[in-house]
Each structure stands twice: as structure tokens, then as C-alpha cells.
Design an enzyme around this catalytic site. Structure first.
Site, mmCIF file in Angstrom:
data_model
loop_
_atom_site.group_PDB
_atom_site.id
_atom_site.type_symbol
_atom_site.label_atom_id
_atom_site.label_comp_id
_atom_site.label_asym_id
_atom_site.label_seq_id
_atom_site.Cartn_x
_atom_site.Cartn_y
_atom_site.Cartn_z
ATOM 1 N N MET A 142 40.027 -21.435 8.343
ATOM 2 C CA MET A 142 39.745 -21.734 9.739
ATOM 3 C C MET A 142 39.005 -20.585 10.392
ATOM 4 O O MET A 142 39.204 -19.429 10.058
ATOM 5 C CB MET A 142 41.053 -22.018 10.487
ATOM 6 N N CYS A 143 38.129 -20.931 11.306
ATOM 7 C CA CYS A 143 37.453 -19.987 12.191
ATOM 8 C C CYS A 143 36.322 -19.209 11.516
ATOM 9 O O CYS A 143 36.291 -19.029 10.306
ATOM 10 C CB CYS A 143 38.436 -19.007 12.817
ATOM 11 N N ARG A 144 35.404 -18.774 12.350
ATOM 12 C CA ARG A 144 34.311 -17.870 11.976
ATOM 13 C C ARG A 144 34.176 -16.877 13.126
ATOM 14 O O ARG A 144 34.380 -17.221 14.290
ATOM 15 C CB ARG A 144 32.991 -18.595 11.783
ATOM 16 N N ASN A 149 34.005 -25.900 12.988
ATOM 17 C CA ASN A 149 34.883 -25.021 13.758
ATOM 18 C C ASN A 149 34.703 -25.400 15.226
ATOM 19 O O ASN A 149 34.097 -24.671 16.012
ATOM 20 C CB ASN A 149 34.519 -23.550 13.527
#
Length: 304
Positions: free
Chosen positions: A23-25, A62
Site C-alpha cells: 500500500m501507498c507510494r 493508490n
């Protein structure tokens, strides 16, 4: 295109169910002042691009909110923060703000919510504690099971500062306590010590509760002058999430981003989940390593 439109619609319609630990960047910049858009909108693999088409994740979306933070030290020590639960690609305010916001220290984060965690503005990164800004890509293994015991380890100050429900903000609470307790006088060494102790405690809780799910801890924290980033995954066969750094001058021309040799006003350091464009001069952070960036933007890699 039909598949992409379907994914974009799903992200706008409601929370995504994603694999825990993917998850996430995020991206962080320290250097001569640049526009926020140099991270967020202009490069071919900008943070907005990574919000709907991440290149180094199994799930490319995302879309569960975003946040940006930037420092203006001549006005105040604490960073400014702008967050929203709307997808980064669909937020007109972000698109309007990014080209006219300049800073020597910028952070940008796009979120894919972990299953069971609310899509709410209070859960969007970066999180701020006084002059510090913090963001996380990953997850704490078995967080739902160990959350109560984790909270028992917190000071009242750290406990009361938690506003949301994310594992990320709980990691920040642990890190904040360890920072206040550390006796190391050098700020970066103090941060490194606090992080090691935070990871040790999280792994101790996983072992104590027989949690097999690994923790993925790609973390970034800065006070606007220096910064510490880590790429960590629990012992075992699981690969760590992607994380890169580059040192030089961040240049964006005609939608293409590259890192040139340092200019006369000093080098910049960029850390990102994925290179923002041309991969020249970007280096992968080794698994289970710290990246320490001092106030002269010197980079020191150290094994955790």
C-alpha cells in the site's frame, strides 16, 4: 483503457481492498527550493501518476487519499500540510496548489488503505508532530492483534497525539517516545537509535503474539533540515517494498524527470517509492537499511 477506467471508478466509489503490506507510494525532496509540482504532477512517474498506475506494486492504484507537506522556515518551524481523501489525480486544489508552492523540503504521499482502516482525512499522510513530518509505505504485521499491547507501551503524550486509526500513526507514536527517551546528542544518530528501538519493539510484539504476517516499514521522517528514511521488512522470504534515492539536481522538462549532477547551490536528495522518471542516478535502498541525510545533504546508508 477500459480496465484502467474500471479501476479508477472503483477507487472513487469507495475504499479498495488491497493485500496487507502492499500500500501507498511516497516521495521526499531536500535541496534547493523547487516547486511541489516537480514531485506531484510534472514527471512522467509523478506521485499523481503513481496514485493510479504505480509501476512497482502488484496493485497499481493508490486512490484512498493523499497528503503533501512543505517547509517555510522563515515563517514557522512546523511544516504546512494539505490532505484529502479524494484521489490525488482528481483533486483540483492539489493541481492548483502544486505549481505555485516552492520549498527546500517537500513530502508527498498517496494512500491505499489497509483492509479495516477507514478512508478518512485524519488517516492520510504525512503526519506532523511539531517540526517533524512523517510518512509510511507498508503495514505493521498483525496490527489488529497487537494494537492494544502497542498502546500500552506509549506515554500519555504519544497516546493522546494519535488522531486516526492507522498502524502508521501508531509507529510514529512509538518513534516519538523513543526519540524523547534517547540520550544520543546528535539528532540523526538519535533518530536512528529511536527507529531501531521502535522496530525491535514491533518485532517483539509480533513474536509474543505468534504473528506470522511480516511488517513492511518504509518510513520517512524529517524536520525540514535533515531526514531519515528506512526500507525494512521482517525476517523471512518476503521481499521489501521498493524504495530508491538519488543525489544531484532534480530537473523536470517537458514532462520528463531526471537527476543531473549537483548545481552550484548544492546537491538535492530525493527519496521515492519509485523513480520519478529517468532511472539514471537512482539507486535502490538495500533491504533493511537506513538512509541518513544530514543538513548538508550528505547521504549515509546503514544496515538496520
Amino acid at each position: 483503457m477500459a480496465e484502467l477506467r474500471s479501476r479508477l471508478w472503483a477507487a472513487q466509489a469507495g475504499p479498495l481492498t488491497v493485500d496487507s503490506g502492499e500500500m501507498c507510494r511516497f516521495a521526499m525532496y531536500l535541496g534547493p527550493p523547487i516547486k511541489l509540482s516537480a514531485l506531484v504532477t510534472e514527471p512522467s512517474n509523478s506521485i499523481i501518476h503513481q496514485s493510479y498506475d504505480a509501476q512497482e506494486r502488484e496493485e497499481p492504484l493508490n486512490g484512498d487519499g493523499f497528503g503533501v507537506a512543505w517547509y517555510v522556515p522563515e515563517l514557522r518551524d512546523e511544516p504546512a500540510v494539505f490532505k484529502s481523501i479524494s484521489p490525488a489525480w482528481n483533486n483540483a486544489n492539489l493541481l492548483n496548489l502544486a505549481p505555485v508552492t516552492r520549498s527546500h523540503c517537500l513530502l508527498a504521499h498517496v494512500r491505499a488503505a489497509s483492509p479495516g482502516l477507514a478512508v478518512a482525512q485524519v488517516n492520510c499522510h504525512p503526519f506532523v508532530r511539531e517540526r517533524f513530518a512523517f510518512m509510511h509505505n507498508g503495514s505493521v504485521g498483525g496490527f489488529a492483534r497487537l494494537r492494544r499491547r502497542l498502546r500500552e507501551r506509549l506515554s500519555d503524550l504519544a497516546y493522546d497525539a494519535i488522531a486516526g486509526s492507522t498502524d502508521s500513526e501508531h509507529v510514529l507514536a512509538l518513534l516519538s517516545d523513543r526519540w524523547l527517551e534517547a540520550l544520543e546528542p546528535d539528532p540523526l544518530e538519535r533518530a536512528a537509535l529511536a527507529l531501531r528501538e521502535t522496530i525491535e519493539l514491533l518485532e517483539h510484539l509480533r513474536a509474543e503474539l505468534d504473528i506470522e504476517e511480516p511488517s513492511y516499514l518504509n518510513l520517512a521522517i524529517t524536520d525540514g533540515a535533515a531526514a531519515m528514511v528506512c526500507r525494512y521488512v521482517s525476517p523471512g522470504p518476503d521481499p521489501a517494498h521498493s524504495l530508491y534515492y538519488a543525489r544531484g539536481a532534480l530537473v523536470v522538462e517537458d514532462g520528463k524527470s531526471r537527476i543531473d549532477a549537483p548545481k552550484s547551490d548544492g546537491p538535492a536528495v530525493v527519496v521515492a517509492s519509485e523513480p520519478l522518471g529517468d532511472r539514471s542516478r537512482w539507486e535502490a535502498v538495500p533491504r533493511n537499511h537506513l538512509v541518513l541525510i544530514d543538513d548538508q545533504r550528505r547521504v549515509n546508508l546503514r544496515e538496520i
